[in-house]
Design an enzyme around this catalytic site. Structure first.
Site, mmCIF file in Angstrom:
data_model
loop_
_atom_site.group_PDB
_atom_site.id
_atom_site.type_symbol
_atom_site.label_atom_id
_atom_site.label_comp_id
_atom_site.label_asym_id
_atom_site.label_seq_id
_atom_site.Cartn_x
_atom_site.Cartn_y
_atom_site.Cartn_z
ATOM 1 N N LYS A 285 -5.332 -10.913 -5.749
ATOM 2 C CA LYS A 285 -6.537 -11.191 -4.953
ATOM 3 C C LYS A 285 -7.631 -10.159 -5.240
ATOM 4 C CE LYS A 285 -5.602 -8.511 -0.905
ATOM 5 N NZ LYS A 285 -5.775 -8.203 0.454
ATOM 6 N N LYS B 269 -10.979 -4.485 -2.407
ATOM 7 C CA LYS B 269 -11.838 -3.297 -2.470
ATOM 8 C C LYS B 269 -11.102 -2.141 -3.122
ATOM 9 C CE LYS B 269 -13.933 -4.137 2.028
ATOM 10 N NZ LYS B 269 -13.050 -4.027 3.186
ATOM 11 N N LYS C 121 0.839 -1.210 0.000
ATOM 12 C CA LYS C 121 0.000 0.000 0.000
ATOM 13 C C LYS C 121 0.868 1.252 0.000
ATOM 14 C CE LYS C 121 -4.064 -1.837 2.407
ATOM 15 N NZ LYS C 121 -4.918 -1.708 3.591
HETATM 16 P P1 TYM Z 1 -10.321 -6.181 5.153
HETATM 17 O O1 TYM Z 1 -11.492 -5.305 5.258
HETATM 18 O O2 TYM Z 1 -9.274 -5.849 4.149
HETATM 19 O O3 TYM Z 1 -10.759 -7.689 4.911
HETATM 20 C C1 TYM Z 1 -11.737 -8.304 5.723
HETATM 21 C C2 TYM Z 1 -11.625 -9.807 5.711
HETATM 22 O O4 TYM Z 1 -11.785 -10.294 4.371
HETATM 23 C C3 TYM Z 1 -10.685 -11.133 4.034
HETATM 24 N N1 TYM Z 1 -10.401 -10.959 2.603
HETATM 25 C C4 TYM Z 1 -10.332 -11.959 1.731
HETATM 26 N N2 TYM Z 1 -10.487 -13.287 1.868
HETATM 27 C C5 TYM Z 1 -10.379 -14.045 0.758
HETATM 28 N N3 TYM Z 1 -10.107 -13.553 -0.490
HETATM 29 C C6 TYM Z 1 -9.948 -12.225 -0.667
HETATM 30 N N4 TYM Z 1 -9.714 -11.746 -1.882
HETATM 31 C C7 TYM Z 1 -10.053 -11.365 0.468
HETATM 32 N N5 TYM Z 1 -9.957 -10.027 0.640
HETATM 33 C C8 TYM Z 1 -10.169 -9.793 1.971
HETATM 34 C C9 TYM Z 1 -9.529 -10.627 4.895
HETATM 35 O O5 TYM Z 1 -8.539 -11.607 5.058
HETATM 36 C C10 TYM Z 1 -10.241 -10.300 6.177
HETATM 37 O O6 TYM Z 1 -10.431 -11.456 6.957
HETATM 38 N N6 TYM Z 1 -6.950 -6.078 8.660
HETATM 39 C C11 TYM Z 1 -8.258 -6.666 8.492
HETATM 40 C C12 TYM Z 1 -9.301 -5.998 9.333
HETATM 41 C C13 TYM Z 1 -9.098 -6.131 10.799
HETATM 42 C C14 TYM Z 1 -9.196 -7.321 11.557
HETATM 43 C C15 TYM Z 1 -8.964 -6.931 12.902
HETATM 44 C C16 TYM Z 1 -9.436 -8.642 11.226
HETATM 45 C C17 TYM Z 1 -8.827 -5.122 11.664
HETATM 46 N N7 TYM Z 1 -8.737 -5.607 12.929
HETATM 47 C C18 TYM Z 1 -8.968 -7.877 13.943
HETATM 48 C C19 TYM Z 1 -9.441 -9.572 12.267
HETATM 49 C C20 TYM Z 1 -9.204 -9.193 13.593
HETATM 50 C C21 TYM Z 1 -8.604 -6.666 7.019
HETATM 51 O O7 TYM Z 1 -7.940 -7.176 6.216
HETATM 52 O O8 TYM Z 1 -9.725 -6.112 6.621
#
Ligand code: TYM
Length: 342
Positions: A205, A208, A113
């Site tokens: 992957k 968003k 990023k």
């Molecule tokens: P975020 O919003 O980027 O993603 C949320 C969840 O979706 C999963 N994910 C995916 N899984 C499979 N294939 C994909 N293409 C894909 N894109 C996203 C991510 O692995 C995630 O589980 N950093 C975290 C948010 C967070 C969090 C936490 C998670 C903040 N604090 C505490 C767990 C515990 C995140 O990636 O958000």
């Protein structure tokens, strides 16, 4: 015996997509009956890259509504907004002061990023994984169900808890055993759906932040748009669908999506589609996606038409989450030696 604790979250940056659903939220739904589950909308994480203040509150509400629409039951789970529980920011600061800078500099997501933002990259983006560690550690989570891309952040949370807090500030019992300050969490990453790939490039992957909206299917895309995106999805010149061929990432990804969205599983999906051409397969996949999302979209519309209910769920979640989080925060403050307020 207390049920194992689970915590997870999604950032409210735009609409959730199939990766978020199949990689994470689907798994949360299954854990609710057997675990003590906490799910937050991580809005503080959403401002680590430039954000639109006019959109943040709406995206936070719509993300919470999507949790419920996907099957998170507020009678079984605590659903809340991260910024409504002040302990997240405070524990993040305490953890910042014991986390080596070079642990953060080697995080893959930060490097990816940061490249995109050049000189504008914020301290918050670097600190993102420490805030995430705070989210998890505050609730004493045993398990953290996430997609594959979060594995490194989970390892960091474990290292901070064990190496930087427990081993430095933990006490010992009479037998000399360490009494941990923080529970060391385990990641929970499903075999299937943990890495849903982009529709326009099977090597990347689904995300968003991809500027090309055709690369992802969001949970609120109308049926015609889903069909159009799948029709335009990248293919290859080979006839037939298959799993695991590194030369054919798009075939692996789209067949995997079909297996999950149709509910048929990988073996049946392969038996059904293995010999199909792309022209026959794509409408089948589109139909499976539309049908899988239809009930989610219907529930979402109902939830959004009753904002009072959603607000009440989040208020209740805030109260329960604050209680759990403050208990851990007090323990950490005490272990670090702060003067208690009179
Ligand atoms: P975020 O919003 O980027 O993603 C949320 C969840 O979706 C999963 N994910 C995916 N899984 C499979 N294939 C994909 N293409 C894909 N894109 C996203 C991510 O692995 C995630 O589980 N950093 C975290 C948010 C967070 C969090 C936490 C998670 C903040 N604090 C505490 C767990 C515990 C995140 O990636 O958000």
């Amino acid at each position: 015996m207390a049920r194992p604790r689970v915590l997870s979250g999604v950032q409210p940056t735009g609409c959730l997509h199939l990766g978020n659903w199949l990689g994470a939220i689907r798994n949360w739904v299954d854990l609710q009956a057997s675990h003590d589950t906490f799910f937050c909308v991580v809005d503080l994480h959403a401002i680590t890259v430039p954000h639109n203040p006019e959109q943040l509150a709406e995206d936070t509400l719509s993300t919470a509504a999507l949790y419920l629409a996907c099957g998170i039951d507020p009678n079984q789970s605590t659903v809340f907004v991260q910024s409504h529980v002040a302990a997240h920011s405070e524990l993040c600061w305490l953890l910042n002061c014991v986390t080596p800078l070079n642990w953060l500099e080697r995080m893959i997501q930060f490097k990816e990023k940061a490249v995109k933002q050049g000189d504008q990259v914020s301290v918050g983006l670097l600190d993102y994984p420490v805030l995430m560690a705070a989210d998890i550690l505050l609730y004493g989570a045993d398990l953290v169900p996430v997609g594959e891309d979060q594995k490194q952040h989970l390892e960091l949370a474990r290292d901070i808890a064990q190496q930087r807090i427990n081993s430095r500030f933990g006490s010992k019992d009479a037998a000399g055993e360490e009494i941990p300050v923080l529970k060391v969490p385990q990641p929970m990453i499903l075999k299937e759906g943990a890495r849903v790939m982009s529709l326009t490039d099977g090597a990347n992957k689904m995300s968003k932040s991809d500027p090309n909206e055709g690369s992802r299917i969001t949970l609120l895309d109308p049926p015609e748009l889903i069909t159009k995106k799948i029709k335009r999805a990248k293919t290859d010149p080979t006839m037939g669908l298959e799993f695991g061929n590194p030369e054919r990432p798009e075939a692996d990804n789209l067949l995997g999506l079909y297996a999950l969205l149709s509910g048929k599983g990988r073996q049946s999906a392969l038996a059904e589609c293995g010999a199909m051409g792309w022209g026959t397969f794509k409408p089948l996949l589109a139909e499976a996606a539309v049908e899988a999302l239809r009930p989610v979209q219907e529930r979402y519309r109902d939830l959004r038409s009753d904002p009072g209910h959603l607000q009440a769920v989040l208020k209740d979640g805030q109260i329960k989450a604050t209680e759990a989080a403050n208990a851990t925060l007090s323990a950490v403050r005490q272990a670090l030696g702060f003067l208690p307020a009179a």
